[in-house]
Write an enzyme that holds these catalytic residues in place. Structure first.
Site, mmCIF file in Angstrom:
data_model
loop_
_atom_site.group_PDB
_atom_site.id
_atom_site.type_symbol
_atom_site.label_atom_id
_atom_site.label_comp_id
_atom_site.label_asym_id
_atom_site.label_seq_id
_atom_site.Cartn_x
_atom_site.Cartn_y
_atom_site.Cartn_z
ATOM 1 N N ASP A 332 0.932 -1.341 0.012
ATOM 2 C CA ASP A 332 0.110 -0.047 -0.162
ATOM 3 C C ASP A 332 0.995 1.287 -0.094
ATOM 4 O OD1 ASP A 332 -2.437 1.458 0.111
ATOM 5 O OD2 ASP A 332 -2.290 1.728 2.257
ATOM 6 N N ASP A 613 -3.501 -1.720 5.432
ATOM 7 C CA ASP A 613 -4.058 -1.056 7.005
ATOM 8 C C ASP A 613 -5.430 -0.882 6.984
ATOM 9 O OD1 ASP A 613 -4.342 1.071 5.136
ATOM 10 O OD2 ASP A 613 -2.975 2.332 6.345
ATOM 11 N N ASP A 617 -8.128 -3.558 2.507
ATOM 12 C CA ASP A 617 -6.965 -4.555 2.346
ATOM 13 C C ASP A 617 -7.163 -5.926 2.563
ATOM 14 O OD1 ASP A 617 -5.400 -2.369 1.165
ATOM 15 O OD2 ASP A 617 -5.181 -1.678 3.142
#
Length: 899
Positions: A332, A613, A617
């Site tokens: 990410d 996070d 995800d």
């Protein structure tokens, strides 16, 4: 209709047969709940302990051990003694069973955490009356009221909104709040983060208020779809599990074939049936490396301990080794590769060149920054320890942070002005205005917002070109541009007429903001690249911003591309798997897109780690070989679905964890090498002795002693080995690559032959060849000598497997427990033979001095053979390296000559 962002308000209300002023009736709501079900997530069915135990008992090595225990028990009942053997075997099976189930039943709490995101109560319009009801009672068509601080209870199409801002970071991964507008009607394929007329279950209202009509509840909502992925996605077996299964099956097949061969030969030779049963039990014990699971688990546990010191918490122990095999890291952007903190990078004052925020400011630059601060509502508090706490939205916090870094203070700046009023920011206007009374006289109007929305005085041609040039320059660096306009007036403006206040502004200047890359991110990406690991960025952010950060830290190369969520939807799974290597950045993606990307890399044989996070995800974290959640900024949902949690939210920590994982893999590989030589040589010994008609060279209880004490206890300390630091300079191990690759199989065969030969020689001499001054040869003496040689060679073999280098190039201080444990086991085996009263329990007998010397001499031979093999290999490697260097030099000379 699937995409409600494409429908206008009237069409939405008509479809759901509801009224925005009265909502649904209680009777209609009850009817719809019967049809659609409650607004809840389905829970995954948990397997029972009995099923887990039965699943573990299917393992072929466990089955062989249980059969061996059964046969040993039958023999013990028949003979009236020897019960210790089946007890030991069953104890080992139970220990391995407990270890396996403990690891597999690690609590998976992702769905429970996901459920907690929903607010337990919400405000709904029923029969024209506002009611507070349980969120689970909502149905499609309900009209819900959204207020500041509330959690959106279900997916809804907005039918009214006022300055509505929703934090959708958990769902989309974007740190900036989403500004909502009920009047918008969108077209085409629009990512979740850009559906500005929709609100989604589990997201937080942080500004304004609104009204929406529920379009999806429960498992049909966007959060529900994520819950569905968590229920349905089955994580493939880890590379370690696959490799260990292959090793266990291979050894077991060898044992089964050997047992069948011996059974047939024995019966053809007229051997007694029960003696063949004893032999079958012995082969089973010899075949199965009883301590393998224990040593592997300890190696993984040691890796877990080491990773804690590197800010990585391992939730699932198998992830340690899998990390070492990682070949692709899908990361990410926000908070992992970047600092998750909006920062001013550049500033510009008309008539000057843009300047970097890190440079020293002159009076004009300080004046621009001061005016931006005056036009901000962020507040600054100084804690007792002197640290600053800044409250406000990310953009205004960035302004205040830079202000204090330059030694300025808003309190001092504000002292010459008196606040008159404010026209607040709204998503429709894209700007806000502050009106200040100057204590020296007159009024100052400051308007901050998007450059194209500020009501500025017309520019001349030169100024127009200059503004466009600077704006384009900022945009190329993916900076978010914020403009400040001002106007001075003698009279106090009327705030009742915003259009009269916000007019004829002069451009004070521009600032460019970005969430900057972490300082250590570029170095970590470079380390990963050197280790043969490719870093991929997957983000919900815009493509321009993502690609700029990716180029800055070395993720996006010249021939690599950026793929957006809408583009990804137009690509089939087959095309994605085929072309996946061309893309290094995936922007504006949805949760299902992330799963597709992870699985496409896995289809190409890559071992994938995924960082994240947010709730968005979570499905990809679960689908990846190693899911890595952020400890500071991560949601509980993401942490629960992950295999590892980074306590510092730092991408560089992942690379440190990969290094530790490679060390663990190396130690497990050494363990396999160590145990395979020991166990296969035992099978060879039994097989050859029987074929030669020599009888049984070692008994089952002797084999158990060697496997548990000689192999097991010293082998436990292989977990503490530190491997070659050059581990991070080689390519990662491929998913389908076995433990025996890289030239290990020939070495195993070489050492197996050496170990088998010396044991058979020891048994043959002790059983059939008289030695001067020694007791008459017998099978008992032969078995005792064979036991000593087998035990001692197994123990000394540990030093051979520690390194490809000579044992004389490793110091005793490298791993002291290995030295202590091996010396202790050599002494234990010696004492068992030296004291017949104790040895008799294990079928051992007293032997003479010549037999002791014979056993000691034979035990050293496999180590000497290994050292000779290492010397030849190292000389060959040096010669090949020299030839490789010479080829490079010759090629370079030819290349230079061509010019």
């Amino acid at each position: 209709m699937e995409n409600w962002y494409e429908a206008n308000i009237a069409k939405t209300l008509e479809h759901f047969n509801t009224n925005q002023n009265t909502g649904l009736s209680e009777q209609e709501a009850a009817s719809r709940q019967t049809k659609y079900g409650k607004n809840e997530f389905e829970q995954q069915e948990k397997t029972s302990l009995i099923k887990d135990i039965l699943h573990q008992l299917k393992d072929i090595s466990t089955i062989i051990l249980l059969l061996a225990a059964l046969l040993s028990l039958c023999m013990a009942i028949k003979d009236g003694h020897g019960f210790i053997e089946p007890v030991v075997i069953v104890s080992i099976v139970i220990l391995n069973l407990i270890l396996a189930i403990t690891q597999e039943r690690s609590a998976e709490k992702a769905l429970e955490a996901l459920t907690s995101l929903n607010s337990p109560r919400c405000i709904v319009l029923r029969d024209g009356v506002q009611k507070e009801i349980d969120t689970s009672e909502l149905v499609p068509g309900d009209v819900i009221l959204l207020q500041l601080g509330s959690i959106v209870p279900a997916d809804a199409r907005l039918i009214a909104s006022t300055n509505l801002q929703v934090d959708e970071s958990a769902l989309t991964g974007e740190s900036e709040p989403s500004e909502k507008n009920s009047e918008l009607v969108l077209q085409g394929s629009v990512p979740l983060g850009d559906q500005f007329n929709m609100v989604f279950s589990g997201c937080h209202v942080i500004s304004g208020h609104g009204v929406g009509v529920v379009t999806a509840t429960g498992m049909h909502s966007e959060m529900g779809k994520i819950a569905g992925y968590l229920n349905n996605s089955q994580k493939i077996k880890t590379p370690l599990q696959r490799r260990l299964e292959r090793v266990a099956k291979s050894i077991s097949m060898v044992a089964i074939i050997a047992a069948i061969v011996l059974l047939v030969i024995g019966l053809l030779q007229g051997e007694e049936f029960w003696s063949m049963v004893t032999l079958a039990a012995t082969l089973a014990v010899a075949a199965v490396p009883e301590t393998l699971n224990l040593i592997v688990t300890l190696s993984l546990s040691q890796g877990v301990k080491n990773m804690v010191h590197k800010n990585a918490l391992i939730r699932k122990i198998s992830a340690v080794e899998t990390l070492g095999n990682t070949s692709v890291i899908c990361s990410d952007k926000t908070g992992t590769l970047t600092q998750n903190q909006m920062t001013i990078e550049k500033l510009w004052i008309p008539g000057q060149e843009p300047f970097d925020a890190v440079n020293e400011f002159g009076e004009e630059q300080k004046e621009l920054l001061s005016k931006f601060a005056l036009a901000s509502n962020a507040s600054v508090q100084t804690e007792e320890d002197g640290t600053l706490t800044i409250m406000g939205n990310p953009t205004e916090k960035a302004i205040m942070r830079l202000l204090h870094e330059k030694g300025l203070s808003k309190e001092i700046i504000s002292s010459q002005y008196k606040m008159v009023g404010e026209i607040p920011f709204s998503s429709e206007r894209k700007m806000m205005t502050i009106v200040l009374e100057d204590i020296s006289g007159g009024y100052l109007i400051l308007t901050k917002g998007a450059l194209d929305r500020l009501p500025l005085q017309p520019f001349d041609e030169a100024m127009e070109e200059e503004v466009d040039r600077v704006h384009e320059l900022f945009a190329k660096e993916a900076l978010r541009v914020l403009a400040l306009g001002f106007r001075r007036t003698e009279k106090a403006p009327s705030l009742d007429k915003p259009e009269e206040v916000e007019r004829d502004l002069s451009l004070f200047g521009l600032i460019g903001l970005i969430d900057p890359a972490r300082p250590e991110a570029a170095q970590a990406v470079a380390r990963a690249k050197k280790a043969g690991i490719r870093t991929i960025m997957i983000t919900g952010d815009h493509a321009v911003t993502a690609s700029a950060i990716a180029k800055n830290i070395g993720i996006l190369g010249e021939n690599e591309k950026v793929l957006t969520g809408p583009q990804l939807k137009d690509i089939s799974d087959e095309e994605l798997c085929r072309d996946i290597h061309h893309y290094s950045v995936y922007a504006r993606v949805s949760p299902e897109d992330k799963i597709r990307i992870v699985e496409a890399w896995q289809e190409n044989g890559e071992v994938v780690s995924m960082t994240g996070d947010g709730v968005n995800d979570t499905p990809a974290l679960k689908a990846a070989d190693v899911g890595v959640a952020m400890g500071r900024s991560g949601t509980e949902v993401a942490k629960s679905a992950s295999d590892m949690v980074l306590t510092d939210d730092n991408f560089a920590t992942i690379i440190d964890a990969v290094s530790e994982g490679r060390n663990v893999y190396s130690n497990i590989r050494k363990t396999i090498y160590f145990l395979l030589v020991c166990n296969i040589s035992e099978i060879v010994i039994m097989l050859v002795a029987q074929l030669r008609g020599w009888g049984m060279p070692v008994t089952p209880i002797m084999l158990l002693l060697v496997n548990v004490l000689g192999d097991g206890i010293p082998g436990l300390y292989l977990a503490r080995e530190r491997s070659d630091p050059r581990l991070m300079d080689r390519e990662p191990i491929r998913r389908e690559e076995g433990f025996l690759s890289g030239g290990l199989l020939p070495v195993i065969i070489q050492q197996t032959i050496a170990c088998s030969v010396v044991v058979l020689i020891g048994y043959f001499i002790g059983a059939f060849r008289p030695l001067p001054g020694m007791p008459e040869p017998s099978q008992a003496i032969g078995q005792t000598v064979a036991f000593l040689v087998l035990g001692w060679t197994s123990i000394l073999h540990l030093y051979t497997v520690r390194s490809r280098k000579s044992i004389f190039k490793r110091t005793l201080r490298d791993n002291p427990p290995v030295v202590y444990s091996t010396l202790a086991m050599i002494v234990v085996f010696s004492l068992l033979v030296a004291f017949p009263s104790v040895g008799r329990i294990f079928d051992l007998t007293a032997i003479g001095t010549s037999h002791w010397l014979l056993a000691a001499g034979l035990s050293i031979i496999p180590t000497v053979v290994a050292e000779i093999g290492k010397l030849i290999d190292n000389q060959t490697n040096i010669r090949e390296l020299r030839e490789y260097r010479n080829r490079i030099i010759r090629h370079k000379i030819k290349k230079d000559d061509s010019f």
